[in-house]
Design an enzyme around this catalytic site. Structure first.
Site, mmCIF file in Angstrom:
data_model
loop_
_atom_site.group_PDB
_atom_site.id
_atom_site.type_symbol
_atom_site.label_atom_id
_atom_site.label_comp_id
_atom_site.label_asym_id
_atom_site.label_seq_id
_atom_site.Cartn_x
_atom_site.Cartn_y
_atom_site.Cartn_z
ATOM 1 C CG ASN A 148 -0.239 0.020 2.544
ATOM 2 O OD1 ASN A 148 0.932 0.387 2.627
ATOM 3 N ND2 ASN A 148 -0.935 -0.386 3.598
ATOM 4 C CG ASP A 168 1.627 0.065 6.761
ATOM 5 O OD1 ASP A 168 1.986 -0.461 7.844
ATOM 6 O OD2 ASP A 168 1.935 -0.414 5.655
ATOM 7 C CG ASP A 333 -3.613 20.725 13.870
ATOM 8 O OD1 ASP A 333 -2.504 20.637 14.422
ATOM 9 O OD2 ASP A 333 -3.805 21.349 12.802
ATOM 10 C CD GLU A 362 -1.063 22.458 17.663
ATOM 11 O OE1 GLU A 362 0.135 22.348 17.388
ATOM 12 O OE2 GLU A 362 -1.950 22.638 16.800
#
Length: 622
Positions: A148, A168, A333, A362
């Site tokens: 992948n 991954d 975020d 954050e």
């Protein structure tokens, strides 16, 4: 002549037919996507928004005939290719499939939708002071499935620190025992949602599909299976999310659901990063507007959460991931950049659905007052943010220098340890000092470990502090094996591949034999502390009492709960320091000694205690 006439007539007929065909199919209804793709019965919030995308679908009239499901509102925007259906799902609605019928005159399209049963009750536990988070960047941790690696013309290139490297979910799964044996309880993944960007967007912060796992990491099912495996191992999962922006290659950018879906859609405006405007009573409105509406970078369009349909879409997306994969927490975020009212609503709705859940925002600020403003129930903020946990960047920045030898040669208020003491002394600013995420480094900061460190004095003292002070500790992947990298070298250098995560790597730092002696010493020290911390009620949930470092430059503090005391003594100086223990009887009481949790040695604190140079004691008093 006749032939020409008939030819012309035939051509005219064909062109007319083709034009009619095109016009007919340009107007024909189509349903290409409904988001979320399915939902669940039995949710506390009975309202569900369905965002429908398809050719001219906004011109249709949707109807639903299913027991317990009623259409509350059908909302259209300036884009005829979108339709928003708000439905109510009664408490007694049974799981099942039903058709949503879209009709415009004789043109009818049916879409099969499913309401599932809530069969999985695992996870969604939140995270707290009993946990230690392990932050990893999936692309750089381990490659479990090379098949992948490459997708959509973007190939891996491990020689380029700014491109995809192939890590991954399968790679994480293969090393779960390593993470668990280290002693952390929770894994925080940098974003794993689709980033189908031209350059690959290895960091994950340019999302192009909020409902899909990036196929270079695996699939939605693979992520769900991974969280289930982690729960079975007694571990938790925190998912990184981004509401402030999406990736420039998101389909929304070529077919926006509404004209106001994106801030500054026709002209690039850079955010000013003036995060103080959030709480600054003197801030100019234009300054605040640029912070909120400006783009983070040119390839990350700024989302407008004041659009009510987008706001609901994002909130439901979080709840969908919690219910689908049973994640335990979210790290959000760029918390100060989206719309404030929306963020408070999001926190409140998630908490209402999952009372034990935890969200950390954050909040990148340099002062405790600025960070504390963002925590829910803050006396500093007239509007409740509803945000349970904030990130202690002020402590991180102070600790980065505070444990340096050169900053601790002189005692008193100029020393690095005193400055760390000062940060904690300002905890009166926080509504809830326990729910603060503490860390030495992360994916956006230079690594705490430095190339020039020739011993582990700084490392050991910093982790002795991090894992015994208040808050919820977080460790960045690779810190346990002394990975280095500075911000000046670039973000890719602070997000290096974990050695041994790729087939053919010359070193395998997941094993003791693949680590250097110094790496093993660091790993073993941290492992000892982490495994012990799980059993220490005073450190997990005890009261913190500390003493200002004096000229001896020794920082002394205690964690106390239910009659049990852990006494910590950090000597920042280059000389052995003998302390008069009479000063600390507030916390030591009648105890005359304690066992050091690392060495197992009994240390006397009857009248005096000598702490070796650049060393520390973590004593369980007995």
């Amino acid at each position: 002549m006749y032939k020409n006439i008939y030819t012309k007539k035939f051509v005219f007929f064909v062109l007319t037919a083709l034009l009619s065909f095109d016009v007919f199919y340009a107007k024909a209804l189509a349903v290409t996507e409904v988001a979320p793709a399915y939902w669940w019965v039995g949710m506390k919030n009975h309202e569900l928004q369905l965002m429908v995308h398809g050719n001219n679908i906004g011109k249709s009239k949707p109807t639903i005939a299913y027991p317990g499901v009623t259409v509350k509102e059908v909302a259209r925007t300036d884009n005829p290719n979108y339709l928003f259906i708000y439905i109510n799902i009664a408490a007694n609605t049974r799981p099942g499939k039903f058709n949503i019928k879209f009709a415009e005159g004789a043109d009818v399209k049916n879409f099969s939708y499913e309401l599932k049963a809530r069969t999985d009750k695992s996870g969604a536990l939140g995270f707290n002071t009993s946990d230690v988070l392990y932050l990893l960047t999936p692309d750089r941790f381990a490659n479990g499935n090379a098949a992948n690696d490459n997708w959509d013309g973007v190939n891996i290139d491990r020689n380029n620190p700014d491109l995809r490297h192939g890590g991954d979910l399968e790679g994480v799964a293969k090393h779960l025992d390593y993470i668990k044996d280290l002693g952390v309880t929770t894994v925080w993944f940098n974003p794993v949602q689709e980033n189908k960007m031209p350059n690959g967007s290895y960091h994950g912060y340019a999302i192009t599909d909020f409902y899909k796992i990036d196929q270079r990491y695996g699939s939605n099912e693979a992520f769900r299976d991974l969280t289930k495996t982690m729960h079975n191992k007694g571990m938790k999962v925190v998912m990184d999310m981004i509401f402030n922006h999406c990736g420039l290659a998101h389909p929304w950018m070529t077919d926006k659901p509404a004209a106001d879906w994106i801030n500054n859609p026709t002209k690039y405006v850079q955010t000013n990063h003036a995060k103080l405007t959030a709480m600054d009573p003197h801030a100019a409105k234009k300054e605040a507007d640029v912070l909120l509406n400006g783009w983070f970078v040119p390839d990350m369009p700024d989302l407008n959460q004041r659009n009510r349909h987008l706001a609901t879409y994002l909130i439901q997306n979080s709840i969908w991931w919690i219910e689908y994969a049973r994640i335990d927490g979210i790290r959000q975020d760029t918390y100060p950049y989206p719309d404030y009212a929306f963020m408070a609503r999001w926190c409140k709705e998630v908490q209402a659905e999952y009372p034990n859940f935890n969200i950390v925002g954050e909040s990148w600020y340099g002062k405790s007052s600025e960070t504390a403003w963002w925590q829910r129930n803050s006396v500093l903020n007239k509007t409740n943010t509803q945000l349970k946990t904030v990130m202690d960047f002020p402590l991180t920045f102070t600790a980065d220098k505070g444990f340096n030898k050169e900053n601790n040669e002189n005692g008193g208020e100029s020393s690095g340890l005193y400055q760390i003491f000062e940060v904690l002394a300002q905890d009166y600013l926080y509504a809830d000092p326990k729910n603060i995420l503490t860390f030495l480094d992360n994916h956006d900061l230079g690594r705490f470990n430095r190339v020039e460190d020739k011993d582990l004095d700084r490392y050991k003292q910093a982790f002795a502090f991090l894992l015994t002070t208040r808050g919820i500790p977080q460790i960045y992947y690779g810190t346990e094996i002394l990975m280095t990298g500075t911000k000046n070298e670039g973000d890719g250098q602070i997000r290096k591949d974990f050695p041994g995560g790729w087939e053919g790597d010359k070193k395998d730092a997941f094993t003791a034999t693949g680590r250097t002696d110094m790496q093993n010493e660091a790993f073993n020290y941290l492992q000892e502390l982490l495994q012990w911390r799980k059993t220490s009620a005073p450190v997990i949930d005890g009261k913190l009492i500390h003493y200002a470092p004096d000229n001896s430059n020794v920082y002394v503090y205690a964690r106390i709960k239910d009659g049990k005391t852990v006494l910590v003594m950090l000597n920042g100086s280059s000389k052995d320091q003998t302390l008069d223990m009479d000063r600390f009887t507030d916390v030591t009481g009648k105890h005359t000694g304690g066992k050091d949790v690392i060495t197992g040695k009994q240390i006397s604190i009857a009248k005096t205690a000598t702490v070796p140079a650049r060393n520390q004691y973590i004593l369980e008093l007995n």
